[in-house]
Design an enzyme around this catalytic site. Sequence first.
Site, PDB file in Angstrom:
ATOM      1  N   CYS A   2       0.930  -1.111   0.100  1.00 39.43           N
ATOM      2  CA  CYS A   2      -0.087  -0.086  -0.151  1.00 39.43           C
ATOM      3  C   CYS A   2       0.997   1.309  -0.122  1.00 39.43           C
ATOM      4  O   CYS A   2       2.028   1.200   0.474  1.00 39.43           O
ATOM      5  CB  CYS A   2      -1.119   0.119   1.003  1.00 39.43           C
ATOM      6  SG  CYS A   2      -1.934  -1.520   1.572  1.00 39.43           S
ATOM      7  N   ARG A  27       2.586   1.380  -6.306  1.00 41.43           N
ATOM      8  CA  ARG A  27       2.567   0.255  -5.121  1.00 41.43           C
ATOM      9  C   ARG A  27       1.301  -0.491  -4.916  1.00 41.43           C
ATOM     10  O   ARG A  27       1.617  -1.606  -4.343  1.00 41.43           O
ATOM     11  CB  ARG A  27       2.862   1.188  -4.110  1.00 41.43           C
ATOM     12  CG  ARG A  27       4.318   1.786  -3.995  1.00 41.43           C
ATOM     13  CD  ARG A  27       4.528   2.718  -2.698  1.00 41.43           C
ATOM     14  NE  ARG A  27       4.502   1.921  -1.626  1.00 41.43           N
ATOM     15  CZ  ARG A  27       5.554   1.775  -0.943  1.00 41.43           C
ATOM     16  NH1 ARG A  27       6.715   2.157  -1.144  1.00 41.43           N
ATOM     17  NH2 ARG A  27       5.690   0.866   0.495  1.00 41.43           N
ATOM     18  N   TRP A  74      -3.358  -2.125  -1.599  1.00 39.96           N
ATOM     19  CA  TRP A  74      -3.061  -3.415  -2.150  1.00 39.96           C
ATOM     20  C   TRP A  74      -3.543  -4.191  -1.022  1.00 39.96           C
ATOM     21  O   TRP A  74      -2.995  -4.458  -0.010  1.00 39.96           O
ATOM     22  CB  TRP A  74      -1.525  -3.567  -2.249  1.00 39.96           C
ATOM     23  CG  TRP A  74      -1.316  -5.003  -3.316  1.00 39.96           C
ATOM     24  CD1 TRP A  74      -1.269  -5.020  -4.702  1.00 39.96           C
ATOM     25  CD2 TRP A  74      -0.779  -6.184  -2.576  1.00 39.96           C
ATOM     26  NE1 TRP A  74      -0.798  -6.228  -4.953  1.00 39.96           N
ATOM     27  CE2 TRP A  74      -0.653  -6.842  -3.538  1.00 39.96           C
ATOM     28  CE3 TRP A  74      -0.742  -6.661  -1.242  1.00 39.96           C
ATOM     29  CZ2 TRP A  74      -0.289  -8.399  -3.432  1.00 39.96           C
ATOM     30  CZ3 TRP A  74      -0.550  -7.882  -0.911  1.00 39.96           C
ATOM     31  CH2 TRP A  74      -0.051  -8.772  -2.171  1.00 39.96           C
ATOM     32  N   ASN A 100       0.022   0.515   6.286  1.00 37.85           N
ATOM     33  CA  ASN A 100       0.637  -0.260   5.221  1.00 37.85           C
ATOM     34  C   ASN A 100       1.395  -1.252   6.228  1.00 37.85           C
ATOM     35  O   ASN A 100       2.016  -1.045   7.047  1.00 37.85           O
ATOM     36  CB  ASN A 100       1.698   0.406   4.546  1.00 37.85           C
ATOM     37  CG  ASN A 100       2.550  -0.244   3.723  1.00 37.85           C
ATOM     38  OD1 ASN A 100       1.836  -1.500   3.252  1.00 37.85           O
ATOM     39  ND2 ASN A 100       3.560  -0.035   3.234  1.00 37.85           N
ATOM     40  N   GLY A 101       0.884  -2.653   5.731  1.00 40.74           N
ATOM     41  CA  GLY A 101       1.402  -3.825   6.598  1.00 40.74           C
ATOM     42  C   GLY A 101       0.368  -4.762   6.800  1.00 40.74           C
ATOM     43  O   GLY A 101      -0.600  -4.777   6.441  1.00 40.74           O
ATOM     44  N   GLU A 483      14.979 -15.126 -15.077  1.00 43.88           N
ATOM     45  CA  GLU A 483      14.415 -13.734 -14.865  1.00 43.88           C
ATOM     46  C   GLU A 483      13.749 -13.322 -16.153  1.00 43.88           C
ATOM     47  O   GLU A 483      12.663 -12.761 -15.917  1.00 43.88           O
ATOM     48  CB  GLU A 483      15.825 -12.701 -14.764  1.00 43.88           C
ATOM     49  CG  GLU A 483      15.551 -11.462 -14.683  1.00 43.88           C
ATOM     50  CD  GLU A 483      14.617 -10.739 -13.790  1.00 43.88           C
ATOM     51  OE1 GLU A 483      14.325 -11.603 -12.695  1.00 43.88           O
ATOM     52  OE2 GLU A 483      14.197  -9.602 -13.897  1.00 43.88           O
ATOM     53  N   LYS A 487       9.881 -12.014 -15.646  1.00 43.46           N
ATOM     54  CA  LYS A 487       9.441 -10.742 -16.496  1.00 43.46           C
ATOM     55  C   LYS A 487       8.220 -11.113 -17.231  1.00 43.46           C
ATOM     56  O   LYS A 487       7.152 -10.336 -17.203  1.00 43.46           O
ATOM     57  CB  LYS A 487      10.550 -10.214 -17.415  1.00 43.46           C
ATOM     58  CG  LYS A 487      11.789  -9.383 -16.964  1.00 43.46           C
ATOM     59  CD  LYS A 487      11.476  -8.285 -16.146  1.00 43.46           C
ATOM     60  CE  LYS A 487      10.952  -8.662 -14.458  1.00 43.46           C
ATOM     61  NZ  LYS A 487      11.799  -8.611 -13.579  1.00 43.46           N
ATOM     62  N   GLU A 490       4.929 -11.752 -14.881  1.00 40.20           N
ATOM     63  CA  GLU A 490       4.385 -10.663 -14.215  1.00 40.20           C
ATOM     64  C   GLU A 490       3.602  -9.654 -15.148  1.00 40.20           C
ATOM     65  O   GLU A 490       2.820  -9.031 -14.406  1.00 40.20           O
ATOM     66  CB  GLU A 490       5.741  -9.903 -13.729  1.00 40.20           C
ATOM     67  CG  GLU A 490       6.300 -10.466 -12.559  1.00 40.20           C
ATOM     68  CD  GLU A 490       7.633  -9.251 -11.953  1.00 40.20           C
ATOM     69  OE1 GLU A 490       7.264  -8.907 -11.095  1.00 40.20           O
ATOM     70  OE2 GLU A 490       8.624  -9.250 -12.723  1.00 40.20           O
ATOM     71  N   HIS A 506      14.284 -33.602 -17.785  1.00 39.42           N
ATOM     72  CA  HIS A 506      13.844 -34.325 -16.753  1.00 39.42           C
ATOM     73  C   HIS A 506      12.376 -34.162 -16.485  1.00 39.42           C
ATOM     74  O   HIS A 506      11.868 -34.291 -14.988  1.00 39.42           O
ATOM     75  CB  HIS A 506      14.762 -34.425 -15.627  1.00 39.42           C
ATOM     76  CG  HIS A 506      16.056 -34.681 -16.009  1.00 39.42           C
ATOM     77  ND1 HIS A 506      16.469 -35.976 -15.755  1.00 39.42           N
ATOM     78  CD2 HIS A 506      16.998 -33.960 -16.556  1.00 39.42           C
ATOM     79  CE1 HIS A 506      17.914 -35.974 -16.247  1.00 39.42           C
ATOM     80  NE2 HIS A 506      18.157 -34.866 -16.508  1.00 39.42           N
ATOM     81  N   LYS A 605       5.035  -2.974  -5.972  1.00 35.79           N
ATOM     82  CA  LYS A 605       6.352  -2.913  -6.201  1.00 35.79           C
ATOM     83  C   LYS A 605       7.323  -3.510  -5.079  1.00 35.79           C
ATOM     84  O   LYS A 605       8.265  -3.930  -5.324  1.00 35.79           O
ATOM     85  CB  LYS A 605       6.760  -1.316  -6.253  1.00 35.79           C
ATOM     86  CG  LYS A 605       8.007  -1.167  -6.538  1.00 35.79           C
ATOM     87  CD  LYS A 605       8.702  -1.559  -8.086  1.00 35.79           C
ATOM     88  CE  LYS A 605      10.037  -1.496  -8.035  1.00 35.79           C
ATOM     89  NZ  LYS A 605      10.791  -2.580  -9.086  1.00 35.79           N
TER      90      LYS A 605
END
Length: 610
Positions: A2, A27, A74, A100-101, A483, A487, A490, A506, A605
Site C-alpha cells: 500500500c 505500489r 493493495w 501499510n502492513g 529472470e 518478467k 509478471e 527431466h 512494487k
Amino acid sequence: MCGIIAAASNRNVGKLLVQGLHKMEYRGYDSAGIALHQKDQIAHLRTLGKVKLLEEKMIAEKPKSKLGIAHTRWATHGKPNQVNAHPHKDQSGNIVLVHNGIIENYDPIKKFLRSKKVKFKSETDTEVLVQLIGYFFNKGKLNFEQSVRAALQRVDGAYGIVVLNKKEPDVMIAARRGSPLVLGIKDKEFFIGSDISPIIKHTQQIIYLEDAQMAIIDGDDYKITSINEDVSLPKKVEKIDFKIDDYDKGKFKYFMHKEIHEQIDTIRNTITGRTKKDSIMLHGLLDYWPEIKQADKIFITACGTSWHAGLIGKNLIERFAEVPVHVEYASEFRYNKTLVDNNSIVIAISQSGETADTLAAIKKANDYGAITVGICNVPGSSVSRETNCGIFTRCGHEVGVASTKAFTAQISILYLLALKLADSNDTMSKKAIKEHLDYDEGIKKIKNILNKENEIKKIALKYKNANDFLYLGRGLNFPVALEGALKLKEISYIHAEGYPAAEMKHGPIALVDKDMPNVFIVPKDKTYEKIISNIEEIKSRKGKIIIVTDSKDKILKDLANDLIYVPKTNHYMFCVLATIALQLFAYYIAVGKKLNVDRPRNLAKSVTVE
Ligand code: AGP
C-alpha cells in the site's frame, strides 16, 4: 504494497495528497482514500479502483484542509471494495488512520474489542488497530499520543501508520515497525510517505523513521519518539539526492520501458568510481573487508529478481574467487535451519531495501553473529540500515513493478565483488582482472540491443497469444532464463518457466508441442554444443524455438524460428545483454496484449508483508 502520503501545511493539502497518490499507484491500486482535517470534523472520501476516481470525487466536493492523510490499497485482508479502503475510522469517528502492513494478531484484539461493544464495519486487520487506538483514547485516561503508543504496544505484525484525531486539528502521528515510513520537512511543512516518491517534489530533507519510532507533528513543531516509551529521540535529517526525473516517464509510455532504456547509464553509474585500472574499490565494505575476504563460505539471500541476481553472483564468486556460495530465498532462509554463524558472510540483495522476508533474513543472520552485507538501491532503506555494511546499486528510483535496471545493477555489483575477492584471494591474475574491468566497450554494446527494439518487438508480437513458455539457459544464463520467465509472467500473465537447459529432459519436455515457444539463451561458450543438442530435442518435438545468441552460426539459423542477436562480449556482459533483450521481449508481448505494464495485476512494487 500500500502507499501512504500525509501532509501538514499552511496551504490546502488536498491536491498535493492526490498528486502523491498518483505517484504511488505503482505500489497498490485497488482502492484509494483520503481523510482531511477540517477543525471540528474530518472529511473522509474513499473510492474503489484508480486514484483518478478519488480525484474526481475531490474535484466535486472540494474539501479544504491543512492536515490530511491518504492511501492507495493493495488488499491483504478483505476484498478490494470501498468499505475496506483506507483511511479507516474508529467507531466514535474521533480517530482516523492509514496503514501499510499486516496486523497479525488482529483476531484476538477484534474479539476483545467486540466484548467491549465495538462494532466493525470492514473486513480489514487495519480497522482493528484504529478501533484499539479509539478504545484507549475514548476512555479518556490517555491522551492521543499515549493512546497510539498503548495500542501499538499490543499489536504484532508489520505496520507503517499515520493517524489523525478529530479533536486535535494540528496533530498527526506516524509510527512504523517493519513497514517503511519517511518524514519530509520543509520550513513549517511536513510530509509523510511510505517512500520518498510522493514527497520528493516538496522536499529533499528527509528523516527515515527507524523501527519502533513514532513522529508526532504538532503545528509548526515535531518530535521523534519511541513506540516503547515516551522519550525524545534525535532528529536525523538527511538530504536525499534522488532526481525528480526518476519519477517522470519522459517520452516513454511506461516506466518499465524508460527503465529498460536507462540501463546504459545505470550500469555505468553503478560501476563508475568503483574501479581504477586493475583495482576495485568497494568503500562501503571497507570496515569489514578483512573478514569478508577470508570467508570460506558466503550466503546470499533475496527474493524474486534480486534472488536471480544472487544466483548470478554465486556463479561469478565461485568462478572468480573460488569461494563456495549458498543462495537461498529470504522467505526460506528466515525459517530454515541455518548453518550461519559468527564466521559467516551473509549478502542480502534488495532493490527497495524494504522487502519483509529479506529484512527478516538479515535479522536472523545478525542474531547468529554473521557479518551482513547489503546490496541495495535505496539509501536510508531498512536493508541499508540493518546490515553491517553494503554497496548501493546507484541506479536511481525504480518505479516499474517489473524490476529491470535494478537487476543489471545488482549483477554489476556482484561482478565487482567477485573480482575483488579474486584479487584478494589471488585466484585470478592482475592481468585477467584488468581485462574484466575494461567494461566500457561492453556497456556501449547495450545500445546495440536497444537499437534492435523494433526487431524484438516484431518477434514478441508473433508469440503474444501463446499460453506457456519455457526459458532455457546454462551456467550464468540459467538465472537469466529464470529472470526472462519472471518478467514475462509478471507483466503478460503468460505462464513461463525457466530451467537449466539440460534439465528440461527431466520433466518439462512433456509440455512441449507445436504451440509452445522455447526461448534458448545461447552464448558461444563451452556449453554451446550441449545446448544445441537441447535445442534439437525440442525441435524434434515441434516446439517453437527462439534463440538469443552472440553466434552467427548457420546451425542456429536452421534450428530457430526466430533469432535475437546480441553483440560479442565477455560472459558477464553477455548475460546483461541477453537480459535486456528478454526484458524488451516480455515488454512487447505485454504491450501487444494491451496490458498496463507498470501496474500488473495482483503485484506491488515493494513487498513489505510476509
Ligand atoms: C521483480 O520484477 C519483482 N517485481 C519482484 O520479484 C522483486 O524483485 C522482489 O519482490 C524483491 O524486491 P526487492 O529487490 O525490492 O527486495
